[in-house]
Design a protein around this motif. Structure first.
Motif, PDB file in Angstrom:
ATOM      1  N   LYS A  56       0.829  -1.200   0.000  1.00  0.00           N
ATOM      2  CA  LYS A  56       0.000   0.000   0.000  1.00  0.00           C
ATOM      3  C   LYS A  56       0.866   1.254   0.000  1.00  0.00           C
ATOM      4  CE  LYS A  56      -4.275   1.571   2.200  1.00  0.00           C
ATOM      5  NZ  LYS A  56      -5.139   1.395   3.384  1.00  0.00           N
ATOM      6  N   ARG A  57       1.753   1.404   1.017  1.00  0.00           N
ATOM      7  CA  ARG A  57       2.679   2.544   1.007  1.00  0.00           C
ATOM      8  C   ARG A  57       3.872   2.305   1.917  1.00  0.00           C
ATOM      9  NH1 ARG A  57       0.489   7.786   4.338  1.00  0.00           N
ATOM     10  NH2 ARG A  57       2.694   8.274   4.194  1.00  0.00           N
ATOM     11  N   HIS A  58       4.959   3.034   1.601  1.00  0.00           N
ATOM     12  CA  HIS A  58       6.193   2.953   2.381  1.00  0.00           C
ATOM     13  C   HIS A  58       6.090   3.864   3.603  1.00  0.00           C
ATOM     14  CE1 HIS A  58       9.126   1.109  -0.659  1.00  0.00           C
ATOM     15  NE2 HIS A  58       7.933   1.056  -1.224  1.00  0.00           N
ATOM     16  N   TRP A  59       6.705   3.430   4.710  1.00  0.00           N
ATOM     17  CA  TRP A  59       6.769   4.235   5.916  1.00  0.00           C
ATOM     18  C   TRP A  59       8.224   4.353   6.373  1.00  0.00           C
ATOM     19  CZ3 TRP A  59       2.660   6.828   8.001  1.00  0.00           C
ATOM     20  CH2 TRP A  59       1.387   6.500   7.517  1.00  0.00           C
ATOM     21  N   THR A  60       8.431   4.903   7.560  1.00  0.00           N
ATOM     22  CA  THR A  60       9.786   5.057   8.109  1.00  0.00           C
ATOM     23  C   THR A  60      10.008   4.017   9.196  1.00  0.00           C
ATOM     24  OG1 THR A  60       9.228   6.528   9.937  1.00  0.00           O
ATOM     25  CG2 THR A  60       9.495   7.543   7.761  1.00  0.00           C
ATOM     26  N   PHE A  61      11.257   3.913   9.644  1.00  0.00           N
ATOM     27  CA  PHE A  61      11.562   2.959  10.719  1.00  0.00           C
ATOM     28  C   PHE A  61      10.833   3.317  12.015  1.00  0.00           C
ATOM     29  CE2 PHE A  61      15.783   0.729   9.413  1.00  0.00           C
ATOM     30  CZ  PHE A  61      15.186   0.322   8.234  1.00  0.00           C
ATOM     31  N   ALA A  62      10.474   4.597  12.171  1.00  0.00           N
ATOM     32  CA  ALA A  62       9.775   5.026  13.395  1.00  0.00           C
ATOM     33  C   ALA A  62       8.373   4.435  13.478  1.00  0.00           C
ATOM     34  CB  ALA A  62       9.703   6.553  13.446  1.00  0.00           C
ATOM     35  N   GLU A  63       7.782   4.101  12.316  1.00  0.00           N
ATOM     36  CA  GLU A  63       6.422   3.540  12.291  1.00  0.00           C
ATOM     37  C   GLU A  63       6.481   2.032  12.495  1.00  0.00           C
ATOM     38  OE1 GLU A  63       5.401   7.510  10.807  1.00  0.00           O
ATOM     39  OE2 GLU A  63       6.628   6.156   9.628  1.00  0.00           O
ATOM     40  N   THR A  64       6.698   1.635  13.753  1.00  0.00           N
ATOM     41  CA  THR A  64       6.972   0.224  14.045  1.00  0.00           C
ATOM     42  C   THR A  64       5.736  -0.666  13.950  1.00  0.00           C
ATOM     43  OG1 THR A  64       6.750   0.730  16.393  1.00  0.00           O
ATOM     44  CG2 THR A  64       8.979   0.711  15.491  1.00  0.00           C
ATOM     45  N   GLN A  65       4.564  -0.059  13.704  1.00  0.00           N
ATOM     46  CA  GLN A  65       3.377  -0.912  13.513  1.00  0.00           C
ATOM     47  C   GLN A  65       3.418  -1.623  12.161  1.00  0.00           C
ATOM     48  OE1 GLN A  65       3.520   2.419  13.388  1.00  0.00           O
ATOM     49  NE2 GLN A  65       1.617   3.357  12.599  1.00  0.00           N
ATOM     50  N   PHE A  66       4.322  -1.175  11.287  1.00  0.00           N
ATOM     51  CA  PHE A  66       4.471  -1.809   9.974  1.00  0.00           C
ATOM     52  C   PHE A  66       5.785  -2.588   9.918  1.00  0.00           C
ATOM     53  CE2 PHE A  66       2.143   2.235   9.264  1.00  0.00           C
ATOM     54  CZ  PHE A  66       0.899   1.681   8.972  1.00  0.00           C
ATOM     55  N   GLY A  67       5.763  -3.738   9.255  1.00  0.00           N
ATOM     56  CA  GLY A  67       6.973  -4.551   9.136  1.00  0.00           C
ATOM     57  C   GLY A  67       7.589  -4.411   7.763  1.00  0.00           C
ATOM     58  N   PRO A  68       8.638  -5.184   7.540  1.00  0.00           N
ATOM     59  CA  PRO A  68       9.268  -6.119   8.476  1.00  0.00           C
ATOM     60  C   PRO A  68      10.318  -5.434   9.349  1.00  0.00           C
ATOM     61  CG  PRO A  68      10.279  -6.333   6.324  1.00  0.00           C
ATOM     62  CD  PRO A  68       9.209  -5.289   6.183  1.00  0.00           C
ATOM     63  N   GLU A  69      10.847  -6.180  10.319  1.00  0.00           N
ATOM     64  CA  GLU A  69      11.864  -5.655  11.228  1.00  0.00           C
ATOM     65  C   GLU A  69      13.251  -5.816  10.600  1.00  0.00           C
ATOM     66  OE1 GLU A  69      11.403  -4.019  13.999  1.00  0.00           O
ATOM     67  OE2 GLU A  69       9.233  -4.276  13.849  1.00  0.00           O
ATOM     68  N   PRO A  70      14.071  -4.770  10.609  1.00  0.00           N
ATOM     69  CA  PRO A  70      15.401  -4.874   9.989  1.00  0.00           C
ATOM     70  C   PRO A  70      16.432  -5.656  10.795  1.00  0.00           C
ATOM     71  CG  PRO A  70      15.053  -2.673  10.885  1.00  0.00           C
ATOM     72  CD  PRO A  70      13.764  -3.387  11.038  1.00  0.00           C
ATOM     73  N   GLN A  71      16.310  -5.646  12.112  1.00  0.00           N
ATOM     74  CA  GLN A  71      17.359  -6.222  12.969  1.00  0.00           C
ATOM     75  C   GLN A  71      17.726  -7.672  12.635  1.00  0.00           C
ATOM     76  OE1 GLN A  71      18.746  -4.453  15.868  1.00  0.00           O
ATOM     77  NE2 GLN A  71      20.214  -6.115  16.069  1.00  0.00           N
ATOM     78  N   PRO A  72      16.749  -8.597  12.522  1.00  0.00           N
ATOM     79  CA  PRO A  72      17.132  -9.997  12.243  1.00  0.00           C
ATOM     80  C   PRO A  72      17.876 -10.160  10.922  1.00  0.00           C
ATOM     81  CG  PRO A  72      14.833  -9.849  12.945  1.00  0.00           C
ATOM     82  CD  PRO A  72      15.293  -8.452  12.685  1.00  0.00           C
ATOM     83  N   LEU A  73      17.508  -9.372   9.920  1.00  0.00           N
ATOM     84  CA  LEU A  73      18.191  -9.455   8.634  1.00  0.00           C
ATOM     85  C   LEU A  73      19.633  -8.989   8.758  1.00  0.00           C
ATOM     86  CD1 LEU A  73      18.267  -9.956   5.586  1.00  0.00           C
ATOM     87  CD2 LEU A  73      17.393  -7.623   5.261  1.00  0.00           C
ATOM     88  N   MET A  74      19.844  -7.858   9.449  1.00  0.00           N
ATOM     89  CA  MET A  74      21.211  -7.350   9.605  1.00  0.00           C
ATOM     90  C   MET A  74      22.082  -8.359  10.346  1.00  0.00           C
ATOM     91  SD  MET A  74      21.194  -4.599   7.929  1.00  0.00           S
ATOM     92  CE  MET A  74      19.800  -5.113   6.919  1.00  0.00           C
ATOM     93  N   GLU A  75      21.506  -9.029  11.347  1.00  0.00           N
ATOM     94  CA  GLU A  75      22.262 -10.047  12.090  1.00  0.00           C
ATOM     95  C   GLU A  75      22.648 -11.209  11.181  1.00  0.00           C
ATOM     96  OE1 GLU A  75      19.749 -11.025  15.376  1.00  0.00           O
ATOM     97  OE2 GLU A  75      20.117  -9.117  16.412  1.00  0.00           O
ATOM     98  N   LEU A  76      21.725 -11.641  10.334  1.00  0.00           N
ATOM     99  CA  LEU A  76      22.017 -12.748   9.412  1.00  0.00           C
ATOM    100  C   LEU A  76      23.076 -12.356   8.384  1.00  0.00           C
ATOM    101  CD1 LEU A  76      18.441 -14.198   8.875  1.00  0.00           C
ATOM    102  CD2 LEU A  76      20.424 -15.494   9.692  1.00  0.00           C
TER     103      LEU A  76
END
Length: 296
Positions: free
Chosen positions: A235-255
């Motif tokens: 539907k639309r892009h948001w910012t990292f501050a809008e945590t109600q929308f995914g996905p979460e970046p942290q697990p990807l960066m760790e991998l």
């Protein structure tokens, strides 16, 4: 770019709101701004047409090279590799050639593009047409002297678009040089929230490695942002501050850190691309347990 100089990079798609806020005005300022933000990649947006002049691009390339910044180019959005109209498919090849010209002028190699909609045909028929168009595109780029350019088909966010993970990997099967652009926000949107955990990310990385089985699975292209979706997907892009929308970046960066993968990571947040790219870079560095990239 020399292959032995390759490394993971973080950057933005277009400029953030902070570009103008910091007093930058022209596209000639992009390398200085990118360097100030501690980033080393920039994806120049030609979504609405290739309008950047080659001379101007050359000046940007010289400045970027001095600062260690790598450009890529996003080709026009109206590319349709699977259109029912042959003229549109041939037009798509022309747009990729135009993108290759400006990408080379910028000193870059990667041309990212959307393969288009399935339209009123089956996914299988759409993919067959797209594969044929991709073969023509590779041939046309080689004939025009752009054999060193890398085409990067992107995973798409709307369910009706051609661009599942497997469809993109199929397009990469046309030629060893074709490298996937994995847009994790798009994949999450088209699967209606299918990326919830580290295991979900790992499955995507594993599938890419299984199908490609070469350096492209290590040095792929990444688009990342939080994306709102509805029943049809993105539907639309948001910012990292809008945590109600995914996905979460942290697990990807760790991998990425644990597996020593070296993609170009491009942030597509809505207005905070540079700041959110910085956040991903910090997550990656923390997972690697090393000093910040900008201090090396």
């Amino acid at each position: 770019m020399n292959e032995c100089d390759w490394k993971i990079r973080f950057g933005t798609a277009g400029t953030s709101d902070s570009f103008e806020a910091k007093g930058y005005k022209s596209s000639l300022d992009i390398p200085a701004y990118t360097a100030e933000m501690g980033l080393n990649a920039f994806e120049y947006q030609c979504g609405h047409g290739v309008r950047l002049g080659v001379d101007k691009a050359g000046k940007m390339a010289a400045d970027a090279a001095e600062r260690g910044i790598l450009f890529s180019v996003h080709a026009p959005y109206y590319i349709s590799m699977s259109s029912l109209e042959e003229e549109k498919r041939l037009g798509s090849v022309r747009y990729l050639l135009q993108s290759a010209e400006v990408c080379r002028a910028l000193g870059g190699r990667r041309i990212i593009f959307h393969s288009g909609s399935c339209g009123k045909q089956s996914r299988e028929a759409a993919l067959e047409k797209a594969l044929d168009t991709m073969r023509r595109a590779v041939e046309a780029l080689d004939e025009a002297g752009y054999g060193d350019m890398t085409l990067c088909p992107e995973t798409m966010g709307k369910i009706g678009q051609l661009g599942t993970l497997d469809e993109v990997l199929a397009l990469c099967g046309v030629d060893k040089r074709i490298t996937p652009c994995i847009d994790f926000g798009h994949l999450n949107a088209r699967t209606l929230g299918g990326i919830q955990s580290r295991a979900d990310y790992a499955a995507i990385l594993d599938r890419m490695d299984e199908v490609l089985g070469d350096e492209r699975a290590r040095r792929f292209h990444v688009h990342f942002s939080r994306i709102e979706f509805s029943a049809g997907g993105e539907k639309r892009h948001w910012t990292f501050a809008e945590t109600q929308f995914g996905p979460e970046p942290q697990p990807l960066m760790e991998l990425l850190a644990e597996r020593r993968l070296e993609p170009v990571v491009i942030c597509e947040s809505a207005g905070t691309q540079a700041e959110d790219a910085q956040a991903m870079q910090r997550m990656y560095e923390a997972a690697r347990g090393e000093q910040p990239l900008r201090q090396r």
